[in-house]
Design a protein around this motif. Structure first.
Motif, PDB file in Angstrom:
ATOM      1  N   LEU A 107       0.829  -1.200   0.000  1.00 11.94           N
ATOM      2  CA  LEU A 107       0.000   0.000   0.000  1.00 11.94           C
ATOM      3  C   LEU A 107       0.868   1.256   0.000  1.00 11.94           C
ATOM      4  CD1 LEU A 107      -2.327  -1.982   0.489  1.00 11.94           C
ATOM      5  CD2 LEU A 107      -3.315  -0.303   2.053  1.00 11.94           C
ATOM      6  N   GLY A 108       2.019   1.177   0.679  1.00 15.39           N
ATOM      7  CA  GLY A 108       2.959   2.293   0.628  1.00 15.39           C
ATOM      8  C   GLY A 108       3.506   2.507  -0.768  1.00 15.39           C
ATOM      9  N   TRP A 109       3.840   1.401  -1.447  1.00 19.45           N
ATOM     10  CA  TRP A 109       4.362   1.523  -2.808  1.00 19.45           C
ATOM     11  C   TRP A 109       3.300   2.084  -3.753  1.00 19.45           C
ATOM     12  CZ3 TRP A 109       8.919   1.420  -5.189  1.00 19.45           C
ATOM     13  CH2 TRP A 109       8.912   1.394  -6.580  1.00 19.45           C
ATOM     14  N   MET A 110       2.060   1.630  -3.615  1.00 17.47           N
ATOM     15  CA  MET A 110       0.985   2.158  -4.461  1.00 17.47           C
ATOM     16  C   MET A 110       0.799   3.653  -4.234  1.00 17.47           C
ATOM     17  SD  MET A 110      -1.804  -0.937  -4.154  1.00 17.47           S
ATOM     18  CE  MET A 110      -3.117   0.050  -4.878  1.00 17.47           C
ATOM     19  N   SER A 111       0.886   4.081  -2.979  1.00 18.10           N
ATOM     20  CA  SER A 111       0.776   5.510  -2.673  1.00 18.10           C
ATOM     21  C   SER A 111       1.926   6.284  -3.291  1.00 18.10           C
ATOM     22  CB  SER A 111       0.766   5.723  -1.155  1.00 18.10           C
ATOM     23  OG  SER A 111      -0.316   5.077  -0.551  1.00 18.10           O
ATOM     24  N   PHE A 112       3.124   5.753  -3.149  1.00 21.84           N
ATOM     25  CA  PHE A 112       4.316   6.389  -3.708  1.00 21.84           C
ATOM     26  C   PHE A 112       4.206   6.507  -5.237  1.00 21.84           C
ATOM     27  CE2 PHE A 112       8.400   5.072  -5.751  1.00 21.84           C
ATOM     28  CZ  PHE A 112       9.047   6.299  -5.684  1.00 21.84           C
ATOM     29  N   ALA A 113       3.773   5.428  -5.901  1.00 27.40           N
ATOM     30  CA  ALA A 113       3.638   5.451  -7.357  1.00 27.40           C
ATOM     31  C   ALA A 113       2.566   6.447  -7.788  1.00 27.40           C
ATOM     32  CB  ALA A 113       3.310   4.053  -7.870  1.00 27.40           C
ATOM     33  N   PHE A 114       1.439   6.462  -7.084  1.00 22.56           N
ATOM     34  CA  PHE A 114       0.362   7.407  -7.396  1.00 22.56           C
ATOM     35  C   PHE A 114       0.829   8.843  -7.236  1.00 22.56           C
ATOM     36  CE2 PHE A 114      -2.786   9.873  -4.745  1.00 22.56           C
ATOM     37  CZ  PHE A 114      -3.410  10.500  -5.819  1.00 22.56           C
ATOM     38  N   THR A 385      -5.685   9.873 -16.214  1.00 23.66           N
ATOM     39  CA  THR A 385      -6.409   8.616 -15.989  1.00 23.66           C
ATOM     40  C   THR A 385      -5.614   7.685 -15.085  1.00 23.66           C
ATOM     41  OG1 THR A 385      -7.308   8.861 -18.228  1.00 23.66           O
ATOM     42  CG2 THR A 385      -7.646   6.755 -17.126  1.00 23.66           C
ATOM     43  N   ALA A 386      -4.300   7.581 -15.320  1.00 24.20           N
ATOM     44  CA  ALA A 386      -3.468   6.722 -14.468  1.00 24.20           C
ATOM     45  C   ALA A 386      -3.491   7.202 -13.024  1.00 24.20           C
ATOM     46  CB  ALA A 386      -2.036   6.698 -14.998  1.00 24.20           C
ATOM     47  N   SER A 387      -3.484   8.521 -12.831  1.00 18.49           N
ATOM     48  CA  SER A 387      -3.475   9.068 -11.475  1.00 18.49           C
ATOM     49  C   SER A 387      -4.868   9.091 -10.860  1.00 18.49           C
ATOM     50  CB  SER A 387      -2.873  10.479 -11.473  1.00 18.49           C
ATOM     51  OG  SER A 387      -3.579  11.342 -12.338  1.00 18.49           O
ATOM     52  N   THR A 388      -5.868   8.581 -11.562  1.00 19.80           N
ATOM     53  CA  THR A 388      -7.192   8.350 -10.992  1.00 19.80           C
ATOM     54  C   THR A 388      -7.376   6.879 -10.659  1.00 19.80           C
ATOM     55  OG1 THR A 388      -8.048  10.147 -12.370  1.00 19.80           O
ATOM     56  CG2 THR A 388      -9.666   8.721 -11.315  1.00 19.80           C
ATOM     57  N   MET A 390      -5.000   4.722  -9.771  1.00 22.29           N
ATOM     58  CA  MET A 390      -4.177   4.308  -8.625  1.00 22.29           C
ATOM     59  C   MET A 390      -4.790   4.677  -7.275  1.00 22.29           C
ATOM     60  SD  MET A 390      -0.298   4.568 -10.012  1.00 22.29           S
ATOM     61  CE  MET A 390       0.194   3.220  -8.964  1.00 22.29           C
ATOM     62  N   PRO A 391      -5.292   5.902  -7.079  1.00 20.62           N
ATOM     63  CA  PRO A 391      -5.917   6.171  -5.781  1.00 20.62           C
ATOM     64  C   PRO A 391      -7.200   5.378  -5.573  1.00 20.62           C
ATOM     65  CG  PRO A 391      -6.186   8.040  -7.253  1.00 20.62           C
ATOM     66  CD  PRO A 391      -5.202   7.121  -7.896  1.00 20.62           C
ATOM     67  N   ALA A 392      -7.938   5.098  -6.663  1.00 19.84           N
ATOM     68  CA  ALA A 392      -9.146   4.280  -6.520  1.00 19.84           C
ATOM     69  C   ALA A 392      -8.784   2.889  -6.001  1.00 19.84           C
ATOM     70  CB  ALA A 392      -9.881   4.182  -7.851  1.00 19.84           C
ATOM     71  N   LEU A 393      -7.712   2.304  -6.553  1.00 25.81           N
ATOM     72  CA  LEU A 393      -7.239   1.011  -6.066  1.00 25.81           C
ATOM     73  C   LEU A 393      -6.783   1.109  -4.610  1.00 25.81           C
ATOM     74  CD1 LEU A 393      -5.143  -0.179  -9.152  1.00 25.81           C
ATOM     75  CD2 LEU A 393      -7.263  -1.224  -8.308  1.00 25.81           C
ATOM     76  N   LEU A 394      -6.087   2.191  -4.301  1.00 28.72           N
ATOM     77  CA  LEU A 394      -5.579   2.393  -2.949  1.00 28.72           C
ATOM     78  C   LEU A 394      -6.725   2.576  -1.953  1.00 28.72           C
ATOM     79  CD1 LEU A 394      -2.977   2.743  -1.286  1.00 28.72           C
ATOM     80  CD2 LEU A 394      -3.120   5.186  -1.756  1.00 28.72           C
ATOM     81  N   TYR A 395      -7.713   3.383  -2.320  1.00 32.96           N
ATOM     82  CA  TYR A 395      -8.867   3.600  -1.448  1.00 32.96           C
ATOM     83  C   TYR A 395      -9.608   2.290  -1.193  1.00 32.96           C
ATOM     84  CZ  TYR A 395      -8.402   8.668  -2.254  1.00 32.96           C
ATOM     85  OH  TYR A 395      -7.951   9.960  -2.319  1.00 32.96           O
ATOM     86  N   ALA A 396      -9.836   1.528  -2.281  1.00 28.97           N
ATOM     87  CA  ALA A 396     -10.560   0.262  -2.132  1.00 28.97           C
ATOM     88  C   ALA A 396      -9.784  -0.700  -1.231  1.00 28.97           C
ATOM     89  CB  ALA A 396     -10.802  -0.360  -3.504  1.00 28.97           C
ATOM     90  N   VAL A 454      -0.203   1.868 -14.827  1.00 20.36           N
ATOM     91  CA  VAL A 454      -0.444   1.357 -13.479  1.00 20.36           C
ATOM     92  C   VAL A 454       0.198  -0.024 -13.308  1.00 20.36           C
ATOM     93  CG1 VAL A 454      -2.208   0.630 -11.835  1.00 20.36           C
ATOM     94  CG2 VAL A 454      -2.567   2.683 -13.220  1.00 20.36           C
ATOM     95  N   LEU A 455      -0.002  -0.894 -14.294  1.00 25.37           N
ATOM     96  CA  LEU A 455       0.601  -2.229 -14.229  1.00 25.37           C
ATOM     97  C   LEU A 455       2.125  -2.137 -14.222  1.00 25.37           C
ATOM     98  CD1 LEU A 455      -1.709  -4.209 -16.691  1.00 25.37           C
ATOM     99  CD2 LEU A 455      -1.624  -4.409 -14.201  1.00 25.37           C
ATOM    100  N   GLY A 456       2.665  -1.208 -15.006  1.00 21.50           N
ATOM    101  CA  GLY A 456       4.112  -1.006 -15.017  1.00 21.50           C
ATOM    102  C   GLY A 456       4.634  -0.578 -13.662  1.00 21.50           C
ATOM    103  N   ALA A 457       3.892   0.333 -13.002  1.00 19.03           N
ATOM    104  CA  ALA A 457       4.303   0.789 -11.665  1.00 19.03           C
ATOM    105  C   ALA A 457       4.279  -0.354 -10.666  1.00 19.03           C
ATOM    106  CB  ALA A 457       3.384   1.915 -11.200  1.00 19.03           C
ATOM    107  N   LEU A 458       3.264  -1.220 -10.763  1.00 20.45           N
ATOM    108  CA  LEU A 458       3.185  -2.362  -9.858  1.00 20.45           C
ATOM    109  C   LEU A 458       4.283  -3.384 -10.173  1.00 20.45           C
ATOM    110  CD1 LEU A 458      -0.687  -2.890  -9.716  1.00 20.45           C
ATOM    111  CD2 LEU A 458       0.783  -1.811  -8.004  1.00 20.45           C
ATOM    112  N   GLY A 459       4.619  -3.537 -11.460  1.00 23.47           N
ATOM    113  CA  GLY A 459       5.705  -4.441 -11.843  1.00 23.47           C
ATOM    114  C   GLY A 459       7.047  -3.975 -11.303  1.00 23.47           C
ATOM    115  N   ILE A 460       7.304  -2.670 -11.398  1.00 19.25           N
ATOM    116  CA  ILE A 460       8.532  -2.111 -10.825  1.00 19.25           C
ATOM    117  C   ILE A 460       8.536  -2.318  -9.312  1.00 19.25           C
ATOM    118  CG2 ILE A 460       9.814   0.024 -10.427  1.00 19.25           C
ATOM    119  CD1 ILE A 460       8.759   0.992 -13.153  1.00 19.25           C
ATOM    120  N   GLY A 461       7.354  -2.170  -8.710  1.00 20.86           N
ATOM    121  CA  GLY A 461       7.244  -2.394  -7.273  1.00 20.86           C
ATOM    122  C   GLY A 461       7.626  -3.810  -6.887  1.00 20.86           C
TER     123      GLY A 461
END
Length: 488
Positions: A107-114, A385-388, A390-396, A454-461
């Motif tokens: 969740l920290g990484w998702m926040s950082f990427a967003f 769109t990407a920056s929308t 990621m927070p939706a995923l993070l919020y959920a 978004v998938l790329g950011a998660l892959g790097i994570g």
């Protein structure tokens, strides 16, 4: 009700395993201003109103109410978590302490990427739809990229220099934004009525969008929700400055909720004024900056230039607050040895300034993304769109975490903020809204590029997650703050 004293603030961090490294300089208004500035209705409406017009027409503005209601429910859940764990690194800290260190890391990484992506999208938007039109410069991807680099550097310098100066700049920006939006709303309605340019029928018009199939599944109405979904986001930024805030248990939940409610109310009224004052929906829909077009059409070029100055101030402050939030996220994870190079990113040279090297990292990463996108003419909408998403995923993820760990409470914080008997309906409503939002963001094929980001950011994570487990296995197994002296 028990009042938190300065002594209580001083004792707060040691109870979580940390020492105080920042001066607590943020009070109620400053905390609210951080959340309100991140949301920035000026930024959101100015940069995405064109998308709403071409996707759903003027009547798309009513989807704003759905988003405001849904995000208010999310803010209530976040407020409960912020009162329980008032630490920088919000989602990372909450998940780590309510679940385990691995869930917290992700969740920290998702926040950082967003936060990294949205910093670029806001600053790039500042240049493309506000600064260049203000000075009469013709947009090119290269010029926009170069000017975005300058903006990133300026924001980083302010953050590193002084937290107090940063918050004062932001406070001023919030004041000018509210005054500017309210004043412009009144002027648009009055002048459009006097000049006979206003049309109340616009409020129910689909404009250039065919009315047939308007309410179909993933049709214009559902897609138009993104007008509010992009804008009313980031209210949780107030919680990422918890260690610099007085009485964070009490201050931060109220700041987040008030920011969402005020943004929702003021933004809705402004959208109604814009739609009413549009003399030609077709011409406004064809404009690359429809808000500026409508203002110029109704009020003239002088007022348009003044408005663009207000917009520039608001968007600059929005980008600056996002970078502040990102620097605190990087710093929070680094002090627990959760990121490569943590020895550098965790340093706080001065208690009155931001974490210097974490801020520089946030700025440099933003600059790299900007350079990569310098030849892409559609970069702005892809970033939005990407920056929308990621927070939706993070919020959920965070709300679901709250559901599964809701019985773990800190009794001493319940008196400051609690959902109480409204907990179940609030959580249910938040989950319904977030499921709807994710369907809108994931379903349409036109959002595939953003989804790949978004998938790329998660892959790097995943790569960094593996690296951290190899290089810092003990830190990755330990709850944040445990054995504080060792992990700092």
């Amino acid at each position: 009700m028990t009042t938190v004293t300065q002594h209580d603030d001083d004792e707060l961090l040691p109870s979580f395993g940390y020492k105080q490294q920042f001066v607590r300089s943020l009070r109620h208004f400053e905390s609210f201003a951080v959340a309100f500035s991140f949301i920035s209705i000026t930024t959101g409406i100015f940069t995405t109103y064109g998308f709403a017009l071409t996707t759903g027409g003027p009547r798309a503005i009513w989807t704003w109410l759905i988003v405001a209601a849904g995000q208010s429910l999310v803010a209530l859940v976040y407020g409960s978590l912020a009162a329980r764990v008032p630490l920088s690194g919000y989602s990372y800290q909450w998940a780590s302490r309510l679940s385990n260190a691995n869930v917290g890391w992700w969740l920290g990484w998702m926040s950082f990427a967003f936060l990294t992506i949205v910093t670029v999208s806001v600053d790039y938007g500042f240049v493309q739809v506000a600064f260049q039109p203000l000075i009469g410069e013709v947009y090119t991807p290269t010029s926009a990229a170069l000017e975005t680099l300058v903006v990133l550097a300026g924001q980083a310098a302010l953050i590193i220099w002084s937290t107090r100066i940063t918050t004062r700049v932001n406070n001023a920006a919030v004041a000018t934004e509210v005054i500017g939006i309210v004043g412009l709303t009144v002027l648009l309605i009055i002048v459009a009525a006097v000049r006979g340019l206003g049309h109340w029928s616009n409020l129910g018009s689909s404009g250039v969008v065919p009315s047939a199939g308007y309410y179909h599944w993933l049709g214009p109405f559902m897609l138009a929700t993104l007008l509010g979904a992009y804008t009313i986001v980031g209210f949780e930024s107030a919680s990422n400055l918890a260690e610099e805030t007085h009485e964070p248990h009490r201050t931060i939940p109220r700041a987040m909720i008030r920011a969402v409610l005020l943004s929702g109310a003021v933004g809705m009224v402004f959208l109604i004024a814009l739609s009413y004052a549009t003399s030609s929906v077709k011409a406004a829909s064809a404009s690359s900056a429809p808000v500026a077009f409508i203002v110029n059409d109704v009020l003239g070029g002088v007022v348009q230039k003044i408005f663009l100055i207000f917009v520039c101030v608001s968007i600059f402050a929005c980008g600056m607050v996002i970078m502040v939030t990102n620097s605190r996220m990087i710093w929070s994870m680094a002090r627990d040895r959760r990121l490569p190079g943590h020895q550098l990113w965790s340093q706080v040279p001065r208690a009155t300034g931001g974490p210097t090297f974490a801020t520089l990292l946030a700025a440099v990463l933003g600059a790299l993304i900007t350079l990569v996108l310098r030849t892409h003419t559609s970069a702005l909408i892809t970033l939005f769109t990407a920056s929308t998403i990621m927070p939706a995923l993070l919020y959920a993820s965070t709300v679901l975490l709250y559901v599964f760990t809701g019985r773990r409470r800190r009794a001493d914080t319940e008196r400051h903020f609690s959902l109480g008997r409204w907990e179940i309906p609030v959580i249910a409503g938040a989950l319904i809204w977030l499921a709807y939002e994710l369907i809108v963001l994931i379903g349409p094929a036109e959002f595939r590029d953003a989804q790949y980001y978004v998938l790329g950011a998660l892959g790097i994570g995943l790569v960094f997650y593996i690296v951290q487990w190899v290089t810092e296995p003990k830190a990755m197994r330990t709850e944040p703050g445990a054995h504080g002296a060792e992990l700092r």
